[in-house]
Design a protein around this motif. Structure first.
Motif, short mmCIF file in Angstrom:
data_model
loop_
_atom_site.label_atom_id
_atom_site.label_comp_id
_atom_site.label_asym_id
_atom_site.label_seq_id
_atom_site.Cartn_x
_atom_site.Cartn_y
_atom_site.Cartn_z
N PRO A 133 28.50 23.59 76.85
CA PRO A 133 27.25 22.86 77.11
C PRO A 133 27.16 22.31 78.53
N LEU A 134 25.93 22.20 79.00
CA LEU A 134 25.63 21.54 80.26
C LEU A 134 25.43 20.06 79.96
N VAL A 135 25.95 19.20 80.83
CA VAL A 135 25.75 17.76 80.67
C VAL A 135 25.14 17.19 81.95
N TYR A 136 24.52 16.03 81.79
CA TYR A 136 23.93 15.31 82.91
C TYR A 136 24.65 13.98 83.03
N ARG B 9 23.55 14.18 88.16
CA ARG B 9 23.69 15.61 88.42
C ARG B 9 24.09 16.37 87.16
N PHE B 10 23.80 17.66 87.19
CA PHE B 10 24.17 18.55 86.09
C PHE B 10 25.58 19.04 86.33
N ASP B 11 26.36 19.17 85.24
CA ASP B 11 27.74 19.60 85.35
C ASP B 11 28.21 20.15 84.02
N GLY B 12 29.34 20.81 84.03
CA GLY B 12 29.96 21.29 82.80
C GLY B 12 30.96 20.27 82.29
N ALA C 201 24.99 12.92 79.03
CA ALA C 201 24.08 13.40 77.99
C ALA C 201 23.98 14.92 78.05
N GLY C 202 23.79 15.52 76.89
CA GLY C 202 23.52 16.94 76.85
C GLY C 202 22.18 17.23 77.50
N VAL C 203 21.99 18.48 77.90
CA VAL C 203 20.77 18.88 78.60
C VAL C 203 20.02 19.90 77.76
N ALA C 204 18.74 19.62 77.55
CA ALA C 204 17.87 20.52 76.80
C ALA C 204 16.62 20.79 77.62
N VAL C 205 15.95 21.87 77.32
CA VAL C 205 14.62 22.13 77.85
C VAL C 205 13.68 22.20 76.67
N ILE C 206 12.58 21.46 76.77
CA ILE C 206 11.55 21.45 75.73
C ILE C 206 10.39 22.29 76.26
N THR C 207 9.85 23.18 75.44
CA THR C 207 8.74 24.03 75.85
C THR C 207 7.61 23.96 74.82
N ALA C 208 6.43 24.26 75.28
CA ALA C 208 5.25 24.36 74.41
C ALA C 208 4.25 25.25 75.12
#
Length: 169
Positions: A156-159, A163-166, A27-34
């Motif tokens: 993109p970074l993937v999970y 683990r996180f990877d390219g 899966a792609g990796v996102a960061v959600i902020t608020a």
């Protein structure tokens, strides 16, 4: 031809089964902020999905037990950030419980609608929260895209497999 599963390998512990199966799903990796009264919050998400082009909607899941949920539950706007493979440390920071997510190691600014916007990402959006749908111990947040920047550089970074990877290519 009918293929019968090896019944000895089947699992019935469905929460563990779900986690085990989705470890195999890249899966792609996102960061959600608020931003809330006490300041910015954020979390790493692999559940980001494009929902609709008209109107432009995205969705993501957030656990109701997460430290970010109380702010996300009330926020009118969120930031959505697509991470690059060079941002494994950032993904880990936003995934780690108790981490100083907006400390000196995180480059960010207050963006449109007060949403925290992370620097150096592949792309970012600011979205208006359109709904929150109960889903077990999570909420699915629907958010309408207002504006953003898709021009970051990199891959993109993937999970995958915990683990996180390219991407390999």
């Amino acid at each position: 031809m009918t293929v019968t599963p090896d019944l000895a390998r089947l699992r019935s512990d469905t929460p563990a089964l779900l986690r085990s199966v989705f470890r195999r799903y890249a899966a792609g990796v996102a960061v959600i902020t608020a931003c809330g009264d006490a300041g910015p919050v954020g979390f790493t998400a692999t559940s980001l999905t494009s929902v609709s082009a008209e109107p432009p909607l995205v969705s993501f899941g957030v656990g109701t037990g997460s430290s970010s949920w109380p702010v996300i539950a009330e926020a009118g706007h969120v930031g959505v950030h697509i991470l690059g493979e060079h941002q494994q440390d950032l993904a880990a920071t936003f995934a780690r419980s108790g981490a100083d997510r907006f400390g000196p190691a995180t480059a960010w600014r207050t963006g449109p609608e007060g949403a925290p916007v992370l620097d150096g990402v592949l792309a970012w959006l600011v979205c208006r929260v359109a709904g929150r749908v109960p889903a077990g111990d999570h909420r699915i947040v629907l958010a309408e895209v207002l504006l953003g920047d898709p021009t970051g550089d990199g891959r993109p970074l993937v999970y995958h497999q915990g683990r996180f990877d390219g991407l390999r290519g």
